[in-house]
Motif scaffolding. Structure first.
Motif, mmCIF file in Angstrom:
data_model
loop_
_atom_site.group_PDB
_atom_site.id
_atom_site.type_symbol
_atom_site.label_atom_id
_atom_site.label_comp_id
_atom_site.label_asym_id
_atom_site.label_seq_id
_atom_site.Cartn_x
_atom_site.Cartn_y
_atom_site.Cartn_z
ATOM 1 N N GLN A 132 0.801 -1.226 0.000
ATOM 2 C CA GLN A 132 0.000 0.000 0.000
ATOM 3 C C GLN A 132 0.839 1.284 0.000
ATOM 4 O OE1 GLN A 132 -3.258 -0.482 -0.324
ATOM 5 N NE2 GLN A 132 -2.919 -2.684 -0.160
ATOM 6 N N ILE A 133 2.147 1.151 -0.169
ATOM 7 C CA ILE A 133 3.006 2.343 -0.175
ATOM 8 C C ILE A 133 3.774 2.389 -1.505
ATOM 9 C CG2 ILE A 133 4.912 3.564 0.916
ATOM 10 C CD1 ILE A 133 4.162 2.241 3.534
ATOM 11 N N TYR A 134 3.537 3.450 -2.259
ATOM 12 C CA TYR A 134 4.189 3.620 -3.552
ATOM 13 C C TYR A 134 4.851 4.995 -3.611
ATOM 14 C CZ TYR A 134 1.438 -0.401 -5.104
ATOM 15 O OH TYR A 134 0.889 -1.641 -5.234
ATOM 16 N N SER A 135 5.916 5.095 -4.340
ATOM 17 C CA SER A 135 6.581 6.390 -4.540
ATOM 18 C C SER A 135 6.798 6.621 -6.031
ATOM 19 C CB SER A 135 7.920 6.428 -3.802
ATOM 20 O OG SER A 135 8.807 5.449 -4.324
ATOM 21 N N LEU A 136 6.778 7.866 -6.420
ATOM 22 C CA LEU A 136 6.998 8.226 -7.822
ATOM 23 C C LEU A 136 8.488 8.441 -8.057
ATOM 24 C CD1 LEU A 136 5.734 8.948 -10.561
ATOM 25 C CD2 LEU A 136 5.643 11.322 -9.784
ATOM 26 N N SER A 137 8.984 7.832 -9.122
ATOM 27 C CA SER A 137 10.405 7.944 -9.438
ATOM 28 C C SER A 137 10.567 8.244 -10.922
ATOM 29 C CB SER A 137 11.131 6.642 -9.080
ATOM 30 O OG SER A 137 12.519 6.773 -9.309
ATOM 31 N N SER A 138 11.742 8.654 -11.309
ATOM 32 C CA SER A 138 12.041 8.913 -12.720
ATOM 33 C C SER A 138 13.503 8.611 -12.986
ATOM 34 C CB SER A 138 11.719 10.361 -13.095
ATOM 35 O OG SER A 138 12.542 11.246 -12.376
ATOM 36 N N SER A 139 13.803 8.354 -14.248
ATOM 37 C CA SER A 139 15.179 8.028 -14.622
ATOM 38 C C SER A 139 15.373 8.333 -16.098
ATOM 39 C CB SER A 139 15.475 6.553 -14.331
ATOM 40 O OG SER A 139 16.824 6.245 -14.653
ATOM 41 N N ASN A 140 16.608 8.598 -16.471
ATOM 42 C CA ASN A 140 16.917 8.777 -17.883
ATOM 43 C C ASN A 140 17.036 7.422 -18.572
ATOM 44 O OD1 ASN A 140 16.952 11.564 -17.753
ATOM 45 N ND2 ASN A 140 19.146 11.665 -17.303
ATOM 46 N N MET A 141 16.549 7.353 -19.803
ATOM 47 C CA MET A 141 16.534 6.097 -20.554
ATOM 48 C C MET A 141 17.070 6.350 -21.954
ATOM 49 S SD MET A 141 13.133 3.861 -21.434
ATOM 50 C CE MET A 141 12.369 5.297 -22.187
ATOM 51 N N GLU A 142 17.939 5.471 -22.426
ATOM 52 C CA GLU A 142 18.469 5.576 -23.778
ATOM 53 C C GLU A 142 17.505 4.891 -24.756
ATOM 54 O OE1 GLU A 142 21.064 7.414 -24.568
ATOM 55 O OE2 GLU A 142 21.202 7.903 -22.434
ATOM 56 N N VAL A 143 17.100 5.647 -25.778
ATOM 57 C CA VAL A 143 16.167 5.138 -26.789
ATOM 58 C C VAL A 143 16.912 5.048 -28.120
ATOM 59 C CG1 VAL A 143 13.973 5.533 -27.980
ATOM 60 C CG2 VAL A 143 14.247 6.237 -25.593
ATOM 61 N N PHE A 144 16.842 3.892 -28.760
ATOM 62 C CA PHE A 144 17.594 3.638 -29.994
ATOM 63 C C PHE A 144 16.650 3.396 -31.165
ATOM 64 C CE2 PHE A 144 19.974 1.780 -26.394
ATOM 65 C CZ PHE A 144 21.085 2.595 -26.412
ATOM 66 N N SER A 145 17.122 3.766 -32.354
ATOM 67 C CA SER A 145 16.380 3.500 -33.587
ATOM 68 C C SER A 145 17.373 3.121 -34.678
ATOM 69 C CB SER A 145 15.572 4.731 -34.006
ATOM 70 O OG SER A 145 14.903 4.492 -35.236
ATOM 71 N N ALA A 146 17.023 2.102 -35.452
ATOM 72 C CA ALA A 146 17.876 1.675 -36.565
ATOM 73 C C ALA A 146 16.996 1.459 -37.789
ATOM 74 C CB ALA A 146 18.625 0.391 -36.215
ATOM 75 N N ASN A 147 17.310 2.178 -38.846
ATOM 76 C CA ASN A 147 16.600 2.024 -40.112
ATOM 77 C C ASN A 147 17.472 1.179 -41.027
ATOM 78 O OD1 ASN A 147 15.368 2.505 -42.704
ATOM 79 N ND2 ASN A 147 14.347 4.275 -41.784
ATOM 80 N N ILE A 148 17.007 -0.025 -41.351
ATOM 81 C CA ILE A 148 17.828 -0.994 -42.074
ATOM 82 C C ILE A 148 17.254 -1.251 -43.459
ATOM 83 C CG2 ILE A 148 18.797 -3.328 -42.021
ATOM 84 C CD1 ILE A 148 18.319 -3.294 -38.983
ATOM 85 N N PHE A 149 18.099 -1.112 -44.476
ATOM 86 C CA PHE A 149 17.708 -1.446 -45.850
ATOM 87 C C PHE A 149 18.757 -2.379 -46.440
ATOM 88 C CE2 PHE A 149 18.231 -0.879 -50.402
ATOM 89 C CZ PHE A 149 16.950 -1.178 -50.856
ATOM 90 N N SER A 150 18.288 -3.437 -47.088
ATOM 91 C CA SER A 150 19.206 -4.350 -47.769
ATOM 92 C C SER A 150 18.575 -4.828 -49.063
ATOM 93 C CB SER A 150 19.552 -5.556 -46.890
ATOM 94 O OG SER A 150 20.409 -6.443 -47.591
ATOM 95 N N THR A 151 19.377 -4.912 -50.103
ATOM 96 C CA THR A 151 18.874 -5.462 -51.360
ATOM 97 C C THR A 151 18.728 -6.977 -51.272
ATOM 98 O OG1 THR A 151 21.141 -5.587 -52.200
ATOM 99 C CG2 THR A 151 19.865 -3.613 -52.749
#
Length: 260
Positions: A132-151
């Motif tokens: 019944q006890i909760y606390s609000l927290s926050s953190s930095n997060m690394e977000v990645f994106s990869a656009n891949i094209f191949s013939t």
């Protein structure tokens, strides 16, 4: 022309002629529709064949034209090969073998281009400290994106067999996220210290893993290393003319080529 015949192949209906179905007497269809092998009927009285209905269109078109015509983005060669083997139409077997050789030659020379992006995002979450006890927290997060094209469609399939998303406690191949046979976009996050597992699901955050090495990809450096390992095992090498060395080392662009 003989009277039309309607076939029910795996639940899909086709209408053709007896002369078309018996155009190769030594085939399975030739035997079925010449009376050598008994045929089954569905409830509507159509001849029923318990095989793949979608793939049968290519079988039937070959009987009509003696040409194996496949779409440029055809992705079911394995299934077609099994169906062709079942129907035992010898000229079609030979045509499929020629098509596979042709596709194999086209796949040998290939280009792979990957554009990478990374950003830092703040994630907010609740932490249960006690019943019944909760606390609000926050953190930095690394977000990645990869656009891949191949013939090479086959290379993207190979990549899909090695890289998996982890989401909601399950692993799923990145192959299911292919936008088309030659293009794939990946979006994932690094693990966040202290972030409860259920928060990844609630906030729709996917993590990326290398399987079967059971290795999580938490940085672009690791991603680049793993993709290079997979690509070079498939005959690719770094394109010396592009990108610039600084771009490559900064993990912005990867371009590889293959000549065989």
């Amino acid at each position: 022309m003989s009277e039309p015949i309607t076939l029910n192949v795996g639940g899909k209906l086709y209408t053709t002629s007896l002369s078309t179905l018996t155009s190769f007497p030594d085939s399975m269809l030739g035997a079925m529709f010449s009376g050598k092998i008994p045929t089954k009927k569905d409830r509507q009285g159509n001849c029923f064949i318990d095989r793949d209905g979608k793939i049968f269109r290519y079988i039937l078109n070959f009987l009509r034209t003696s040409h194996l015509d496949l779409p440029e983005d055809f992705q079911e060669m394995g299934l077609l090969r099994r169906e062709v083997d079942f129907y035992q139409i010898q000229p079609l077997i030979e045509a499929l073998q020629e098509k596979e050789v042709e596709l194999s030659k086209a796949e040998k020379n290939a280009m792979l281009n990957i554009t990478l992006d990374q950003k830092t995002q703040t994630v907010h979450f609740t932490v249960r400290e006690a019943p019944q006890i909760y606390s609000l927290s926050s953190s930095n997060m690394e977000v990645f994106s990869a656009n891949i094209f191949s013939t090479s469609c086959l290379f993207l399939k190979l990549l899909g067999s090695k890289l998996y998303y982890c989401f909601n406690g399950n692993f799923s191949s990145i192959s299911s996220y292919l936008q088309d046979p030659n293009h794939l976009t990946l979006d994932w996050v690094a693990s966040v210290e202290g972030l409860p597992e259920e928060e990844y699901t609630r906030q729709n955050l996917k993590r990326l893993w290398v399987v079967p090495d059971n290795k999580q990809i938490n940085s672009f450096q690791v991603f680049v290393e793993e993709v290079l390992k997979i690509a070079m095992s498939d005959g690719f090498c770094i394109d010396s003319s592009h990108p610039h060395t600084s771009d490559f080392m900064n993990n912005k662009i990867i371009r590889l080529i293959r000549y065989k």
